[in-house]
Design a protein around this motif. Sequence first.
Motif, short mmCIF file in Angstrom:
data_model
loop_
_atom_site.label_atom_id
_atom_site.label_comp_id
_atom_site.label_asym_id
_atom_site.label_seq_id
_atom_site.Cartn_x
_atom_site.Cartn_y
_atom_site.Cartn_z
N UNK A 116 109.15 98.52 -18.89
CA UNK A 116 107.89 98.68 -19.60
C UNK A 116 107.05 99.84 -19.10
N UNK A 117 105.74 99.66 -19.15
CA UNK A 117 104.81 100.72 -18.79
C UNK A 117 104.96 101.16 -17.34
N UNK A 118 105.30 100.23 -16.45
CA UNK A 118 105.45 100.58 -15.03
C UNK A 118 106.57 101.60 -14.83
N UNK A 119 107.66 101.46 -15.59
CA UNK A 119 108.75 102.43 -15.48
C UNK A 119 108.33 103.79 -16.03
N UNK A 123 108.84 107.67 -14.74
CA UNK A 123 109.73 108.57 -15.46
C UNK A 123 109.01 109.77 -16.06
N UNK A 124 107.82 109.58 -16.59
CA UNK A 124 107.12 110.68 -17.26
C UNK A 124 106.87 111.87 -16.32
N UNK A 125 106.39 111.66 -15.09
CA UNK A 125 106.20 112.81 -14.19
C UNK A 125 107.50 113.54 -13.89
N UNK A 126 108.60 112.81 -13.78
CA UNK A 126 109.89 113.45 -13.54
C UNK A 126 110.27 114.33 -14.73
N UNK A 161 105.28 99.25 -24.88
CA UNK A 161 104.47 99.62 -23.70
C UNK A 161 105.04 100.82 -22.96
N UNK A 162 106.36 100.91 -22.87
CA UNK A 162 107.00 102.04 -22.20
C UNK A 162 106.68 103.35 -22.93
N UNK A 163 106.86 103.34 -24.24
CA UNK A 163 106.61 104.55 -25.03
C UNK A 163 105.14 104.94 -25.00
N UNK A 164 104.25 103.97 -25.07
CA UNK A 164 102.82 104.29 -25.08
C UNK A 164 102.38 104.88 -23.75
#
Length: 321
Positions: A116-119, A123-126, A161-164
């Motif tokens: 979810x959002x925690x992942x 991942x986004x900064x990487x 939640x992950x995508x948002x």
Amino acid sequence: MSSTSHSSVHFSRRSLLRAGTIALAAGAVGTAAPQAFALGPVLGTVVDFSAGVPSSAALKAAGQMGAVRYVSKPRAGWMAGKPVTRAQAAADAAAGLAVASVYQYNGSDNPDWAGGAASAAQHAPQAIAIHKAAGGPTGRPIYIAIDNNPSRAQYDGQIKPYLMAFSTALKAAGYQVGVYGNYNVIDWCVRDGIGSFFWMHDWGSGGRIHPRTTIHQLPQNRQRTIGGVVCDINDVYAKDWGQWTPGGAAAPAPTAPAAPAHNSNPLNAVGQMSSQVQNAVPGLNLPQVSPEGVSFNGSSVDSKQIQAGVDLVQTVLGAMR
């Protein structure tokens, strides 16, 4: 059910102008959305790969416009195609090819979105860091991979939640948002306002291509070996498919063959859509649309066939919600 004569179901141009305009708009919703309409012409093809990296010369010789490349770390032991490097992107640019970015680390058996959002916070900064290191400019999308055929419950509870969260990080850093997923994932994202570029895969799509598709990954039996590397082939439906070159403008000039000039009459969009579906399912007898009006093939038509035409427009409207 009784039939109605052909002439009595020929609707006027004016009565369908508004519906045609709305249908046309379904391919370009959102101020930053690429002008993709997946029932329109294919502008060319791009590849994606993970086992290795074909040379730029091999990709050019194979007639490709470019490649979608990973902005994620490689998994131990294989996937030499991850991540894209600046040298590779520069070599592609020198050959007249472009690159688009996608984030995916884990495979479908242990998906990135499961946390979810925690992942996404990890991942986004990487993704952003690897994209930047390869020379990727801001203003370009990074596709977020949903390489599964998820249930609606999985979408609502984990994927959305992950995508948002991922999207929030991308936008804050000056990037646009792309989503890689099947028909349902793209449809849910469009309805939820997530993403403006969409890369569709066929797993769970039931043979359908979502009308908001930017690029479409073809089935595995359409894979090609290019430069010694097995590559997925993807049809491109938009001049702007998220491509970039190192240090280049946000939207570099496409190297695809020029698309046919777009007819400004919105009824042609509905007509094109009807023809595509009619070809796929001949028995439907969908309406034929032209600037002069709407008519059906054959000498008679019943209410079910009229409803099929109405459903066609409603399907496109659904992609806007």
